[in-house]
Design an enzyme around this catalytic site. Structure first.
Site, PDB file in Angstrom:
ATOM      1  N   HIS A  82      -2.881   0.988   7.253  1.00  0.00           N
ATOM      2  CA  HIS A  82      -3.001   1.158   5.186  1.00  0.00           C
ATOM      3  C   HIS A  82      -3.336   2.918   5.070  1.00  0.00           C
ATOM      4  O   HIS A  82      -4.036   3.498   5.321  1.00  0.00           O
ATOM      5  CB  HIS A  82      -3.970   0.401   5.142  1.00  0.00           C
ATOM      6  CG  HIS A  82      -4.349  -0.243   3.828  1.00  0.00           C
ATOM      7  ND1 HIS A  82      -3.665  -0.599   3.579  1.00  0.00           N
ATOM      8  CD2 HIS A  82      -5.449   0.267   3.418  1.00  0.00           C
ATOM      9  CE1 HIS A  82      -3.713  -1.148   2.246  1.00  0.00           C
ATOM     10  NE2 HIS A  82      -5.223  -0.413   2.200  1.00  0.00           N
TER      11      HIS A  82
ATOM     12  N   HIS B 293      -6.238   1.321  -4.311  1.00  0.00           N
ATOM     13  CA  HIS B 293      -5.021   0.813  -3.460  1.00  0.00           C
ATOM     14  C   HIS B 293      -4.479  -0.519  -3.933  1.00  0.00           C
ATOM     15  O   HIS B 293      -4.881  -1.501  -4.810  1.00  0.00           O
ATOM     16  CB  HIS B 293      -5.591   0.796  -1.744  1.00  0.00           C
ATOM     17  CG  HIS B 293      -6.779  -0.484  -1.682  1.00  0.00           C
ATOM     18  ND1 HIS B 293      -7.444  -1.008  -0.523  1.00  0.00           N
ATOM     19  CD2 HIS B 293      -7.489  -0.942  -2.323  1.00  0.00           C
ATOM     20  CE1 HIS B 293      -8.189  -1.279  -0.248  1.00  0.00           C
ATOM     21  NE2 HIS B 293      -7.827  -1.804  -1.438  1.00  0.00           N
TER      22      HIS B 293
ATOM     23  N   CYS C 221       0.611  -1.153   0.420  1.00  0.00           N
ATOM     24  CA  CYS C 221      -0.076  -0.006  -0.587  1.00  0.00           C
ATOM     25  C   CYS C 221       0.776   0.806   0.042  1.00  0.00           C
ATOM     26  O   CYS C 221       0.274   2.099  -0.690  1.00  0.00           O
ATOM     27  CB  CYS C 221      -0.747  -0.063   1.101  1.00  0.00           C
ATOM     28  SG  CYS C 221      -0.045  -0.027   3.004  1.00  0.00           S
TER      29      CYS C 221
END
Length: 257
Positions: free
Chosen positions: A143, A155, A95
């Protein structure tokens, strides 16, 4: 411009003044014209730094005319790339690696980890105010995703999955912070106009007739403090460091960059 941005730019200007003083007093060349060209180039670089084109909210590199739409377009190039923990390339990416890679493609260097990326740029107060290209930090800071607009995000989700464009699943209670690294199109366009005006003024400064360049700079919004140097510039007694000092003085008095 935030207080933090202003302090950062003032520090850049002060550091550059010291460099220009060294150029003006300490360097010797075989040709007067080469000295002028070198000093003019340094001054151009100094103004670019002072205007913030060498950094974006703590990030390094050049934002130039990059907008959030550019960020989204570049991120879409990585759709389908498999998630690989620690990955930063099209062969495998995680990510924060995706975020770093996309911005690096556009000439902006961000930290490698979510914890660092979450401190870059300026904070967006809520999801309702998010714009394409903004970074959304979620999962307790573990994240990070790129907001793509229209309620969608891009993502690198997790092991066994690929980089995806998906519907946003978060609300404000799920979000740690939203960060805006680059301006939106209208803001970037206005900034480009200001940069063009500075470029024209710098072109005037590249010759020996310093007065015209100083006058050109003084026409730019808020930099009236430079006007007083135009007479001295024509006599050749004003150095680029003097001009930058005047720029700093104007900024500190409320002049606009």
């Amino acid at each position: 411009m935030t207080v933090t941005d202003a302090i950062g730019r003032i520090s850049q200007i002060q550091a550059t003044i010291a460099q220009l003083d060294t150029i003006t007093t300490g360097s010797t060349t075989s040709s007067a014209s080469s000295t002028t060209n070198a000093s003019s180039t340094s001054f151009a670089d100094a103004l670019a730094s002072a205007l913030g084109t060498s950094g974006v909210g703590g990030a390094t590199g050049s934002a130039g005319g990059v907008t959030g739409a550019d960020v989204v377009a570049d991120a879409k190039k990585y759709l389908g790339v498999p998630y690989v923990f620690g990955g930063t390339s099209s062969s495998g990416i995680d990510c924060s690696g995706l975020v770093q890679r996309v911005y690096k493609d556009l000439g902006i260097d961000l930290p490698r980890l979510v914890s660092g990326q979450a401190k870059m740029g300026t904070e967006v107060p809520s999801l309702a105010q998010a714009q394409p290209g903004d970074l959304i930090v979620t999962n307790g800071g573990e994240h990070i995703v790129i907001y793509a607009g229209n309620g969608k995000v891009i993502h690198a989700p997790s092991e066994g999955r690929n980089v995806s464009l998906v519907n946003n699943w978060m609300d404000d209670s799920d979000i740690v912070t939203i960060r805006r690294i680059v301006p939106q199109a209208a803001t970037a366009s206005a900034s480009a106009g200001g940069a063009s005006a500075f470029a024209s003024a710098l072109a005037s400064l590249s010759g020996s007739a310093g007065a015209s360049g100083i006058s050109g700079l003084s026409e730019i919004s808020g930099l009236s403090g430079l006007a007083g140097l135009s007479g001295a510039g024509s006599s050749g007694s004003t150095t680029q460091a003097d001009l930058l000092r005047s720029l700093l003085s104007s900024v500190m008095k409320g002049g606009s960059l």
